[in-house]
Design an enzyme around this catalytic site. Structure first.
Site, PDB file in Angstrom:
ATOM      1  N   GLU A 267       0.702  -1.084  -0.154  1.00  0.00           N
ATOM      2  CA  GLU A 267       0.391  -0.388   0.038  1.00  0.00           C
ATOM      3  C   GLU A 267       1.148   1.121   0.097  1.00  0.00           C
ATOM      4  OE1 GLU A 267      -2.407  -0.302   3.123  1.00  0.00           O
ATOM      5  OE2 GLU A 267      -3.320  -1.291   2.756  1.00  0.00           O
ATOM      6  N   HIS A 286      -7.905   1.503   1.196  1.00  0.00           N
ATOM      7  CA  HIS A 286      -7.511   0.603   2.818  1.00  0.00           C
ATOM      8  C   HIS A 286      -8.499   2.029   2.913  1.00  0.00           C
ATOM      9  CE1 HIS A 286      -5.485  -1.042   6.297  1.00  0.00           C
ATOM     10  NE2 HIS A 286      -6.813  -0.160   6.520  1.00  0.00           N
TER      11      HIS A 286
END
Length: 327
Positions: A267, A286
């Site tokens: 990420e 997220h």
């Protein structure tokens, strides 16, 4: 002598100036680096030995980092629930407290899962896309009452997902490595079963388990092979629960029908990830915890944990909360 704290939780950094009067009143000096998603081990090592407490997000507090932060570091206060990025065994051995906020985002995450289920079952994003493209195609859709949901990880969030799904009349399957309270199972009609049986029968599979050695790459080439070709995988838990290359291959080959992913192994999700170009995949950055009310509760719980870990008094926090409330 005042304490120094390293603040690296992105959600808290966004509102840091609002909380500065409180931090200054407690005599705290703040180190606030620029953070895009998290601080990696190398980033944290540049600050090692400079702070007494940490208010962190998903930063990589490895054993190496923790050892380098001694003797000053007393407490790591995690913004949120998941603490899989912190080496808790090393922290315990070194006498460093690790605190978090359990049940922080149960409701928004559970809502997100149901949103994904509805989107796929009712084909909402695809009908919208087709119509805006000039078409008038009537895509096949399903009622949730015709579908089976399998929830892997029947903790707080898993239970909240199952409660919502039952209201839609879905058949409910659950899987967990720990026993689940019989009263919950009976009240909501959940059939607890094996991982393989759940994956073979579920139309939607929601991952709601913690990331730990037993769940790392739990969804892999073998387990994806157990799923129905019409099934959809939903991950709002942690990215490494899914072997991402195996998932990409399964989607490309049509082994499963689709996926909804809020979390990833890396990420931010790399720009060249094939997932970004797949029509049968819904993606988010997220962000399943999105809820200003929940964020505000976590801000204050995280501060309380930080102050308590540093041995600072907390009886005045309610008054500060009333004073600094954004509403």
């Amino acid at each position: 002598m005042g304490y120094t704290v390293l603040i690296s939780a992105p959600y808290f950094l966004a509102v840091l100036e609002r909380f500065r009067p409180l931090l200054e009143a407690y005599g705290l000096k703040v180190i606030a680096p620029q953070v895009r998603e998290r601080l990696e081990e190398a980033d944290l090592l540049t600050y090692a030995g400079q702070f007494d407490g940490a208010l962190c997000g998903d930063d990589r507090y490895t054993a190496r980092v923790l050892e380098a932060c001694l003797p000053r570091l007393k407490v790591i206060s995690k913004w949120g629930t998941g603490i899989d990025s912190i080496d808790r065994e090393a922290a315990a051995r070194l006498g460093i407290q690790v605190r978090n906020t359990p049940n922080a985002f149960t409701l928004p995450v559970a809502d997100t899962v149901l949103g994904y289920i509805l989107a796929f079952a009712r084909q909402l994003p695809w009908m919208d896309r087709a119509l805006k493209g000039g078409g008038w195609e009537k895509l096949p859709a399903r009622s949730l009452s015709e579908c089976t949901l399998g929830v892997i990880g029947v903790g707080n969030i898993g239970k909240a997902v199952l409660r919502r799904a039952r209201a839609f009349g879905m058949k409910l399957l659950g899987n967990d490595i720990v026993p689940i309270a019989p009263d919950f199972i009976a009240e909501y009609g959940v059939e607890m079963t094996t991982l393989r049986d759940l994956l073979e029968r579920a139309d939607f599979v929601s991952l709601n388990c913690d990331l730990n050695p037993t769940s790392y790459h739990l969804i892999n080439a073998e387990t994806l092979g157990w799923m129905k070709p019409t099934a959809v995988l939903i991950n709002t838990a942690r990215g490494p629960i899914v072997d991402e290359p195996a998932l990409i291959e399964a989607l490309q080959k049509g082994q499963i029908a689709g996926a909804a992913l809020d979390v990833f192994e890396i990420e931010p999700l790399p720009l060249d990830s094939p997932l970004r170009r797949m029509e049968n995949v819904l993606l988010a950055a997220h962000n399943a915890n999105a809820s200003p009310a929940a964020w505000e509760r976590v801000h204050w719980n995280t501060l309380r944990n930080l102050f308590e870990g540093l041995g600072l008094p907390t009886e005045d926090l309610p008054a500060w909360q009333a004073r600094l409330s954004p509403n």
